[in-house]
Design a protein around this motif. Structure first.
Motif, short mmCIF file in Angstrom:
data_model
loop_
_atom_site.label_atom_id
_atom_site.label_comp_id
_atom_site.label_asym_id
_atom_site.label_seq_id
_atom_site.Cartn_x
_atom_site.Cartn_y
_atom_site.Cartn_z
N ASP A 2 -4.23 4.82 -0.72
CA ASP A 2 -3.42 3.75 -0.38
C ASP A 2 -3.14 2.63 -1.74
O ASP A 2 -2.40 1.93 -1.68
N GLN A 25 5.33 8.81 6.41
CA GLN A 25 3.82 8.72 6.55
C GLN A 25 3.32 9.65 7.41
O GLN A 25 2.45 10.22 6.77
N GLU A 78 0.40 12.29 5.88
CA GLU A 78 -0.74 12.30 6.34
C GLU A 78 -1.25 13.75 6.81
O GLU A 78 -2.28 14.21 6.71
N GLU A 136 -6.42 7.26 3.28
CA GLU A 136 -6.86 5.78 2.74
C GLU A 136 -7.35 5.74 1.37
O GLU A 136 -7.20 4.75 0.66
N THR A 155 0.96 -1.07 0.01
CA THR A 155 -0.01 0.04 0.09
C THR A 155 0.91 1.26 -0.14
O THR A 155 2.25 1.11 0.14
N LEU A 156 0.24 2.30 -0.34
CA LEU A 156 1.00 3.67 -0.48
C LEU A 156 1.50 3.80 0.91
O LEU A 156 3.02 4.14 1.05
N ARG A 157 1.14 3.92 1.97
CA ARG A 157 1.62 4.29 3.40
C ARG A 157 2.36 3.14 3.85
O ARG A 157 3.36 3.55 4.50
#
Length: 312
Positions: free
Chosen positions: A147, A129, A133, A144, A119-121
């Motif tokens: 992601d 991260q 965020e 999300e 996933t992206l994060r």
């Protein structure tokens, strides 16, 4: 890492703005539109740069484009329209015919989304991260929602949403207008494939992709303001000022700059060199950033001993 870094993301987004229908972000994530007086100022400008390369039986017009514009910017007239009307070929970065654009979704999904469980994060450090965020929260975009996207594709999606919110529309982009107005029967030539353009970003090392994304979310409003200035210089035809702004904006990541601009400029100069062997007239429309600053298409043509003259 302020406005100039965001511009690099918007430049990438504009390169691929024809693909905006495949964006995965919600429209409600958009921020406030730019002031009406700014759009009016852009509309008042005239004269985007138009260049010509010619020999005894071949003419190639080279026009620097912007792939998305506010509706008020009027550029299609005078020498530009006359050059297109006289051309038997329309040359663009990728095939812009509606049939081809409609089939791009699968290619984009395959390149721009994780398909291996990541996933992206999940590919970020804790520090990255947290920065991501915090930045994305300021834009009102749920983290999300991004992601499934690889970092480079997330950056371009964010840039496109912000551009749309600021009044930049791919339907007003130069290539879309050219495609809608070119004479029936005009030959279409694509310099690159969509797969190749996507690979410019998809094949970047992950650390470059993440840096690209973090820079995009850091100060997007300053980036929009800088883009407004760049569009104004384009509309006025001030190639020197445009080149200086692009040079500064691209200085922070030599790898991205080389892949996005320099390598492609050299390739396109080679295409022009070969095209001069075929009689006729062609209208070549490529991003204005490729025709300004150091290592421009004109620079590479000069290295080949080919003269370029400006006619607007």
């Amino acid at each position: 890492m302020k406005a100039k870094q965001f511009f690099r993301a918007t430049a990438a987004g504009l390169t691929l703005f024809a693909l905006q229908a495949c964006s995965t972000l919600p429209d409600e994530a958009a921020v406030a539109a730019v002031a009406e007086e700014a759009a009016a100022e852009l509309a008042a400008e005239r004269g985007p740069a138009l260049w010509k390369v010619a020999d005894e039986d071949t003419t190639i017009y080279i026009f620097g484009t912007v792939h998305a514009l506010p509706a008020e910017v009027d550029w299609y007239s005078g020498p530009v329209k006359a050059a297109l009307d006289s051309s038997g070929s329309l040359v663009t970065e990728v095939d812009m015919t509606p049939e081809v654009l409609a089939s791009m979704g699968q290619t984009i999904a395959a390149k721009g989304m994780f398909n291996d469980g990541r996933t992206l994060r999940g590919v970020m450090t804790d520090e990255q991260q947290a920065k991501f965020e915090a930045g994305i929260a300021k834009l009102g975009i749920p983290a999300e929602a991004l992601d499934p996207l690889e970092p480079w594709f997330a950056a371009i999606n964010i840039a496109q949403i912000l551009l749309q919110s600021a009044g930049y529309d791919g339907e007003n982009g130069v290539e879309k207008v050219l495609e809608a107005t070119v004479a029936e029967g005009t030959e279409r030539v694509a310099l690159e494939t969509v797969d190749f353009q996507l690979s410019i970003f998809d094949e970047l090392p992950m650390e470059n992709q993440i840096a690209f994304l973090l820079q995009t979310v850091e100060d997007p409003q300053a980036g929009i303001a800088m883009l407004d200035s760049i569009i104004a210089e384009w509309a006025e035809g001030d190639a020197e000022a445009l080149g200086n702004m692009l040079q500064e904006a691209n200085a922070s990541d030599p790898l991205v700059t080389a892949r996005l601009f320099h390598q492609r400029n050299a390739n396109w100069a080679g295409w022009i060199d070969e095209r001069l062997d075929t009689p006729g007239t062609a209208f070549m429309a490529v991003g204005a950033g490729h025709l300004a600053g150091e290592n421009s298409v004109q620079d590479y043509l000069g290295q080949r001993g080919i003269s370029v003259s400006r006619i607007q």
